[in-house]
Scaffold this motif. Structure first.
Motif, PDB file in Angstrom:
ATOM      1  N   LEU A  21      -2.780   0.666   3.327  1.00 40.33           N
ATOM      2  CA  LEU A  21      -4.270   0.751   2.882  1.00 40.33           C
ATOM      3  C   LEU A  21      -4.911   1.982   3.419  1.00 40.33           C
ATOM      4  O   LEU A  21      -5.727   1.972   4.287  1.00 40.33           O
ATOM      5  CB  LEU A  21      -5.209  -0.188   2.766  1.00 40.33           C
ATOM      6  CG  LEU A  21      -4.556  -1.580   1.842  1.00 40.33           C
ATOM      7  CD1 LEU A  21      -5.793  -2.706   2.052  1.00 40.33           C
ATOM      8  CD2 LEU A  21      -4.385  -1.210   0.697  1.00 40.33           C
ATOM      9  N   SER A  22      -4.192   3.196   2.999  1.00 42.41           N
ATOM     10  CA  SER A  22      -4.378   4.609   3.737  1.00 42.41           C
ATOM     11  C   SER A  22      -5.768   5.149   2.949  1.00 42.41           C
ATOM     12  O   SER A  22      -5.874   5.035   1.890  1.00 42.41           O
ATOM     13  CB  SER A  22      -3.395   5.523   3.597  1.00 42.41           C
ATOM     14  OG  SER A  22      -3.606   6.701   4.176  1.00 42.41           O
ATOM     15  N   PRO A  23      -6.502   5.858   3.730  1.00 40.53           N
ATOM     16  CA  PRO A  23      -7.792   6.880   3.047  1.00 40.53           C
ATOM     17  C   PRO A  23      -7.402   7.610   2.008  1.00 40.53           C
ATOM     18  O   PRO A  23      -7.890   8.198   1.204  1.00 40.53           O
ATOM     19  CB  PRO A  23      -8.267   7.383   4.257  1.00 40.53           C
ATOM     20  CG  PRO A  23      -8.074   6.661   5.664  1.00 40.53           C
ATOM     21  CD  PRO A  23      -6.623   6.102   5.416  1.00 40.53           C
ATOM     22  N   VAL A  24      -5.995   8.068   2.138  1.00 43.88           N
ATOM     23  CA  VAL A  24      -5.109   8.961   1.037  1.00 43.88           C
ATOM     24  C   VAL A  24      -5.344   8.351  -0.195  1.00 43.88           C
ATOM     25  O   VAL A  24      -5.293   9.122  -1.260  1.00 43.88           O
ATOM     26  CB  VAL A  24      -3.685   9.192   1.625  1.00 43.88           C
ATOM     27  CG1 VAL A  24      -3.253  10.297   0.309  1.00 43.88           C
ATOM     28  CG2 VAL A  24      -3.907   9.613   2.748  1.00 43.88           C
ATOM     29  N   LEU A  25      -5.392   7.111  -0.306  1.00 45.98           N
ATOM     30  CA  LEU A  25      -5.572   6.309  -1.583  1.00 45.98           C
ATOM     31  C   LEU A  25      -6.912   6.862  -2.391  1.00 45.98           C
ATOM     32  O   LEU A  25      -6.758   7.019  -3.519  1.00 45.98           O
ATOM     33  CB  LEU A  25      -5.756   4.877  -1.601  1.00 45.98           C
ATOM     34  CG  LEU A  25      -4.175   4.192  -1.153  1.00 45.98           C
ATOM     35  CD1 LEU A  25      -4.470   2.623  -0.785  1.00 45.98           C
ATOM     36  CD2 LEU A  25      -3.181   4.344  -2.375  1.00 45.98           C
ATOM     37  N   LEU A  26      -7.892   7.167  -1.429  1.00 47.29           N
ATOM     38  CA  LEU A  26      -9.024   7.602  -2.141  1.00 47.29           C
ATOM     39  C   LEU A  26      -8.860   8.808  -2.855  1.00 47.29           C
ATOM     40  O   LEU A  26      -9.756   9.521  -3.632  1.00 47.29           O
ATOM     41  CB  LEU A  26     -10.153   7.515  -1.190  1.00 47.29           C
ATOM     42  CG  LEU A  26     -10.531   6.458  -0.400  1.00 47.29           C
ATOM     43  CD1 LEU A  26     -11.501   6.371   0.583  1.00 47.29           C
ATOM     44  CD2 LEU A  26     -10.840   5.394  -1.468  1.00 47.29           C
ATOM     45  N   LEU A  27      -7.951   9.668  -2.347  1.00 45.73           N
ATOM     46  CA  LEU A  27      -7.488  10.745  -3.060  1.00 45.73           C
ATOM     47  C   LEU A  27      -6.434  10.655  -4.138  1.00 45.73           C
ATOM     48  O   LEU A  27      -6.591  11.402  -5.324  1.00 45.73           O
ATOM     49  CB  LEU A  27      -7.030  11.952  -2.059  1.00 45.73           C
ATOM     50  CG  LEU A  27      -6.679  13.272  -2.593  1.00 45.73           C
ATOM     51  CD1 LEU A  27      -7.962  13.982  -3.148  1.00 45.73           C
ATOM     52  CD2 LEU A  27      -6.181  14.421  -1.358  1.00 45.73           C
ATOM     53  N   VAL A  28      -5.403  10.038  -4.059  1.00 43.65           N
ATOM     54  CA  VAL A  28      -4.380   9.872  -5.001  1.00 43.65           C
ATOM     55  C   VAL A  28      -5.010   9.040  -6.260  1.00 43.65           C
ATOM     56  O   VAL A  28      -4.622   9.494  -7.270  1.00 43.65           O
ATOM     57  CB  VAL A  28      -3.251   8.817  -4.262  1.00 43.65           C
ATOM     58  CG1 VAL A  28      -2.203   8.507  -5.395  1.00 43.65           C
ATOM     59  CG2 VAL A  28      -2.521   9.807  -2.971  1.00 43.65           C
ATOM     60  N   LEU A  29      -5.603   7.789  -6.220  1.00 43.96           N
ATOM     61  CA  LEU A  29      -6.166   7.095  -7.294  1.00 43.96           C
ATOM     62  C   LEU A  29      -7.132   7.957  -8.204  1.00 43.96           C
ATOM     63  O   LEU A  29      -6.757   8.171  -9.389  1.00 43.96           O
ATOM     64  CB  LEU A  29      -6.835   5.824  -6.742  1.00 43.96           C
ATOM     65  CG  LEU A  29      -5.937   4.843  -6.084  1.00 43.96           C
ATOM     66  CD1 LEU A  29      -6.623   3.516  -5.771  1.00 43.96           C
ATOM     67  CD2 LEU A  29      -4.675   4.615  -7.155  1.00 43.96           C
ATOM     68  N   PRO A  30      -8.231   8.789  -7.714  1.00 40.94           N
ATOM     69  CA  PRO A  30      -8.822   9.498  -8.642  1.00 40.94           C
ATOM     70  C   PRO A  30      -8.223  10.610  -9.154  1.00 40.94           C
ATOM     71  O   PRO A  30      -8.512  10.905 -10.544  1.00 40.94           O
ATOM     72  CB  PRO A  30      -9.986   9.903  -7.807  1.00 40.94           C
ATOM     73  CG  PRO A  30     -10.106   9.112  -6.509  1.00 40.94           C
ATOM     74  CD  PRO A  30      -8.714   8.831  -6.300  1.00 40.94           C
ATOM     75  N   LEU A  31      -7.079  11.146  -8.367  1.00 48.06           N
ATOM     76  CA  LEU A  31      -6.515  12.371  -9.165  1.00 48.06           C
ATOM     77  C   LEU A  31      -5.386  11.872 -10.361  1.00 48.06           C
ATOM     78  O   LEU A  31      -5.418  12.612 -11.267  1.00 48.06           O
ATOM     79  CB  LEU A  31      -5.608  13.177  -8.163  1.00 48.06           C
ATOM     80  CG  LEU A  31      -6.411  14.181  -7.270  1.00 48.06           C
ATOM     81  CD1 LEU A  31      -5.642  14.799  -6.279  1.00 48.06           C
ATOM     82  CD2 LEU A  31      -6.857  15.208  -8.307  1.00 48.06           C
ATOM     83  N   SER A  32      -5.075  10.760  -9.991  1.00 49.30           N
ATOM     84  CA  SER A  32      -4.032  10.238 -11.021  1.00 49.30           C
ATOM     85  C   SER A  32      -4.962   9.848 -12.148  1.00 49.30           C
ATOM     86  O   SER A  32      -4.495  10.039 -13.347  1.00 49.30           O
ATOM     87  CB  SER A  32      -3.366   8.724 -10.570  1.00 49.30           C
ATOM     88  OG  SER A  32      -2.711   9.332  -9.102  1.00 49.30           O
ATOM     89  N   ALA A  33      -6.073   9.278 -12.091  1.00 53.40           N
ATOM     90  CA  ALA A  33      -7.021   8.845 -13.156  1.00 53.40           C
ATOM     91  C   ALA A  33      -7.581  10.165 -13.830  1.00 53.40           C
ATOM     92  O   ALA A  33      -7.366   9.995 -15.273  1.00 53.40           O
ATOM     93  CB  ALA A  33      -8.054   7.965 -12.546  1.00 53.40           C
ATOM     94  N   LEU A  34      -7.748  10.964 -13.159  1.00 55.31           N
ATOM     95  CA  LEU A  34      -8.159  12.392 -13.972  1.00 55.31           C
ATOM     96  C   LEU A  34      -6.989  13.086 -14.692  1.00 55.31           C
ATOM     97  O   LEU A  34      -7.143  13.314 -16.014  1.00 55.31           O
ATOM     98  CB  LEU A  34      -8.822  13.360 -12.725  1.00 55.31           C
ATOM     99  CG  LEU A  34     -10.066  13.271 -12.277  1.00 55.31           C
ATOM    100  CD1 LEU A  34     -10.324  14.119 -11.119  1.00 55.31           C
ATOM    101  CD2 LEU A  34     -11.112  13.293 -13.608  1.00 55.31           C
ATOM    102  N   ALA A  35      -5.934  12.899 -14.135  1.00 52.46           N
ATOM    103  CA  ALA A  35      -4.734  13.630 -15.100  1.00 52.46           C
ATOM    104  C   ALA A  35      -4.349  12.854 -16.091  1.00 52.46           C
ATOM    105  O   ALA A  35      -4.192  13.408 -17.333  1.00 52.46           O
ATOM    106  CB  ALA A  35      -3.361  13.688 -14.089  1.00 52.46           C
TER     107      ALA A  35
ATOM    108  N   GLY B 121      -8.118  -1.947 -12.469  1.00 50.98           N
ATOM    109  CA  GLY B 121      -6.826  -1.821 -12.649  1.00 50.98           C
ATOM    110  C   GLY B 121      -6.031  -1.311 -11.639  1.00 50.98           C
ATOM    111  O   GLY B 121      -4.706  -1.290 -11.532  1.00 50.98           O
ATOM    112  N   LEU B 122      -6.557  -0.119 -10.632  1.00 50.85           N
ATOM    113  CA  LEU B 122      -5.913   0.693 -10.034  1.00 50.85           C
ATOM    114  C   LEU B 122      -5.766  -0.218  -8.653  1.00 50.85           C
ATOM    115  O   LEU B 122      -4.700  -0.128  -7.975  1.00 50.85           O
ATOM    116  CB  LEU B 122      -6.746   1.930  -9.581  1.00 50.85           C
ATOM    117  CG  LEU B 122      -6.633   2.801 -10.810  1.00 50.85           C
ATOM    118  CD1 LEU B 122      -7.571   4.098 -10.712  1.00 50.85           C
ATOM    119  CD2 LEU B 122      -5.410   3.140 -11.348  1.00 50.85           C
TER     120      LEU B 122
END
Length: 642
Positions: A527-541, A509-510
């Motif tokens: 499609l930046s590597p930063v997405l690998l940080l933004v998506l998990p943090l958003s999911a965790l929150a 879904g992400l």
């Protein structure tokens, strides 16, 4: 309390547990309970519903704190060191256990690993239990596909994993056929006789308790009202014989017949039409039989049976009628404690088990020999010293717990994977297609960024908040959370495993709206590597928010309503699908406090390639919200009652 405490496996002294009821009044679930169980002894804890048995067991397992009093399990304090108690205690609750949607072999093995067994020991004992319980032909079937009897065998096998020193069984043979009852009691008797396992049996099945226990404690209104061997308790109601009578064709006795029989005994109606129970002094039995022949006649009698007083008679006599302290036991079995068995030898309580045709269960020998009394207020020294792990050992143990809890959660939901993944793929894809044609959002690339971030956050909120909160609600409503809490696992590992299992399911879904925008609509997204940080943090929150809601609300239906409502409120009150300036001022202010705001903004900035201070602020806020949410969930998840 009878007996000393030097060799006590369970020591309870003057324990009181008070709580505030729904009407605001104080309730005493336990009221000055004092009880000692010797090592290698089987104690039956009897009592009606609401007598305080479950509350007492919860305190022994470290799941609830006593208001006052002292508890020790093998000398360990369940209040100060509940994990040490859980490591040596096997628990079989009355409610169904988790791990139902995995194979029998895995359920046993996973439980062993969660109880601290090594891979080799867990595999070895799993094989032993499968063979012992005759589950070889069902070892690779899912637990929830088994019959009720086979499932209960698996459950008791889970309680036996780790070879506990103390075994607490809550109604272990409910609704089981005689064959499976025998298998279970044979297994319990074998642990008791060969390993010296102490067993606390909580049951309503009085006949079974009489055949399987060394001693009995009867609870009522939060107090122990009687304690002793079955023989000692029978003496409390006198030397009376019971005659069970069934009249042919269920024809009731006439008033005259009842009066004549009452001259030599007490006549009461039985459990079905035409049945009666007549209790009489033993010396009156010949007169009772003569009166039965003369008054009723053998032609009218379909069946009758004479029996000496049973533990059931004691139980019924005490139920709600006595709150007097338990009578002192007879000298021959004066103590509830016994000498500790020598290494490698069976305990004194564990002579070879005999059989009884009536209940088809193991009959254990009388209680162990008495030892001199010690002061009741002096708890026993720990027989098992608490394990003090190094930081490295704790970290390794937490990793093992997380791994098997995560695998368990993934296996639990594997039957719904196709539907979950399909929803996670189609729902955000439909949002991208639909919203891109509405035309009300800002034009150009910015419009597509809002559509992509909105679809991703909506999918995340649906799965991360609603589904996860409802999962916690179901675990609580089915009583399975109690079992997890009884295991020697860290609550943080449990929370992290549930959240991470859910994150795997929400990943499509992400990613789907991002990939759809780029490859179907040709949007200029990075499609930046930063997405690998933004998506998990958003999911965790957002998952942390779902965990917190599920922990706070007990009613499953209310959880469903609240979480579904919250998903829409969060999205409407946050600048997810439209820029902040398009929202009314109150909603803009509320959005500052909500995780979706920062999740959507961070996703938009990273897709636009804007890796400046604004993105850093989003990441920091999401990190803080995730940490705070997980901490709140771990605190409010009711691992232990205050």
């Amino acid at each position: 309390m009878s007996g000393g405490t030097r060799d006590a496996a369970i020591h309870i002294h003057d324990v009181t547990r008070e709580y505030t009821g729904r009407d605001g009044k104080s309730v005493r679930a336990n009221d000055g309970v004092t009880l000692t169980v010797a090592r290698g002894q089987v104690l039956g804890l009897l009592g009606p519903n609401g007598a305080g048995k479950t509350t007492l067991v919860s305190q022994l397992l470290g799941l609830a704190r006593p208001t006052s009093g002292t508890l020790r399990v093998e000398g360990l304090d369940p209040v100060r060191d509940p994990d040490a108690v859980k490591r040596i205690t096997g628990f079989l609750p009355q409610a169904g256990l988790p791990m139902r949607r995995m194979e029998v072999r895995r359920a046993l093995y996973f439980t062993g690993r969660l109880r601290g067994q090594s891979d080799r020991d867990a595999r070895l004992q799993t094989g032993e239990l499968i063979e012992e319980f005759g589950l070889g032909d069902r070892a690779d079937r899912h637990v929830d596909k088994l019959s009720g009897g086979s499932m209960r065998l698996v459950n008791i096998g889970m309680a036996l994993m780790g070879r506990p020193k103390v075994l607490v069984l809550d109604e272990p043979t409910n609704e089981l056929d005689p064959r499976n009852r025998r298998v279970i009691w044979d297994a319990v008797a074998r642990r008791n006789t060969e390993d010296g396992t102490t067993v606390l049996l909580v049951t309503h099945n009085v006949l079974e308790a009489e055949s399987a226990v060394h001693r009995v404690a009867v609870m009522n209104a939060g107090r122990v009202v009687a304690e002793g061997t079955p023989g000692e308790l029978k003496q409390r109601i006198g030397d009376r014989t019971r005659l069970e009578l069934l009249v042919r064709d269920s024809a009731p006795l006439t008033d005259a017949e009842v009066r004549e029989l009452s001259a030599v005994g007490d006549v009461t109606a039985g459990g079905r039409e035409g049945s009666y129970v007549i209790r009489s002094a033993t010396e009156q039995v010949p007169a009772l039989l003569q009166q039965l022949v003369n008054s009723v006649g053998m032609g009218r009698i379909d069946d009758f049976r004479l029996a000496r007083p049973s533990l059931e008679d004691v139980y019924l006599a005490l139920d709600g009628k006595s709150t007097a302290p338990a009578a002192a036991p007879a000298p021959a079995a004066a103590s509830t404690t016994g000498a500790a068995p020598a290494p490698g030898a069976a305990p004194a309580a564990a002579a070879p088990a005999a059989r009884t045709d009536r209940a088809a269960v193991a009959v254990l020998d009388p209680a162990p020999a008495a030892v001199p009394d010690r002061p009741a207020a002096a708890p026993p020294e720990p027989a098992v010293r608490p394990v003090r792990r190094t930081a490295r050992e704790r970290f390794r143990r937490a990793g093992v717990e997380f791994a098997y809890l995560w695998l368990e959660q993934m296996l639990e939901v594997r039957s719904t994977w196709p539907w979950t993944l399909m929803f996670g793929f189609l729902m955000p894809l439909a949002m991208v297609f639909g919203l891109s044609r509405i035309g009300t959002a800002p034009a150009g690339p910015e419009s597509m960024l809002y559509i992509v971030s909105g679809a991703a956050v909506f999918a995340l909120a649906t799965e991360g908040i609603a589904t996860l909160a409802q999962r916690i609600g179901h675990l609580k409503s089915q009583g399975q959370m109690l079992y997890y809490a009884s295991l020697p696992i860290n609550k943080a590992s449990f929370v992290a495993a549930l959240v991470c299992a859910r994150l795997v399911l929400v990943a499509p879904g992400l990613l789907t709206p991002v990939l759809a925008a780029k490859y179907l609509f040709g949007a200029d997204v990075v499609l930046s590597p930063v997405l690998l940080l933004v998506l998990p943090l958003s999911a965790l929150a957002l998952a942390a928010l779902g965990m917190t809601i599920g922990s706070l609300i007990d009613d499953v239906e209310l959880t469903v309503v609240v979480t579904n409502l919250l998903v829409f409120v969060l999205l409407l009150a946050s600048p997810v699908l439209m820029p902040p300036e398009a929202l009314p001022a109150p909603l803009r202010l509320a959005g500052v406090l909500l995780p979706p705001t920062y999740a959507a903004d961070g996703l938009r900035l990273s897709l636009a390639g804007d890796l400046g201070p604004a993105l850093l602020l989003d990441l920091l806020v999401l990190t803080a919200m995730a940490a705070a949410g997980l901490a709140a969930a771990a605190r409010w998840l009711r691992w232990r009652t205050a």
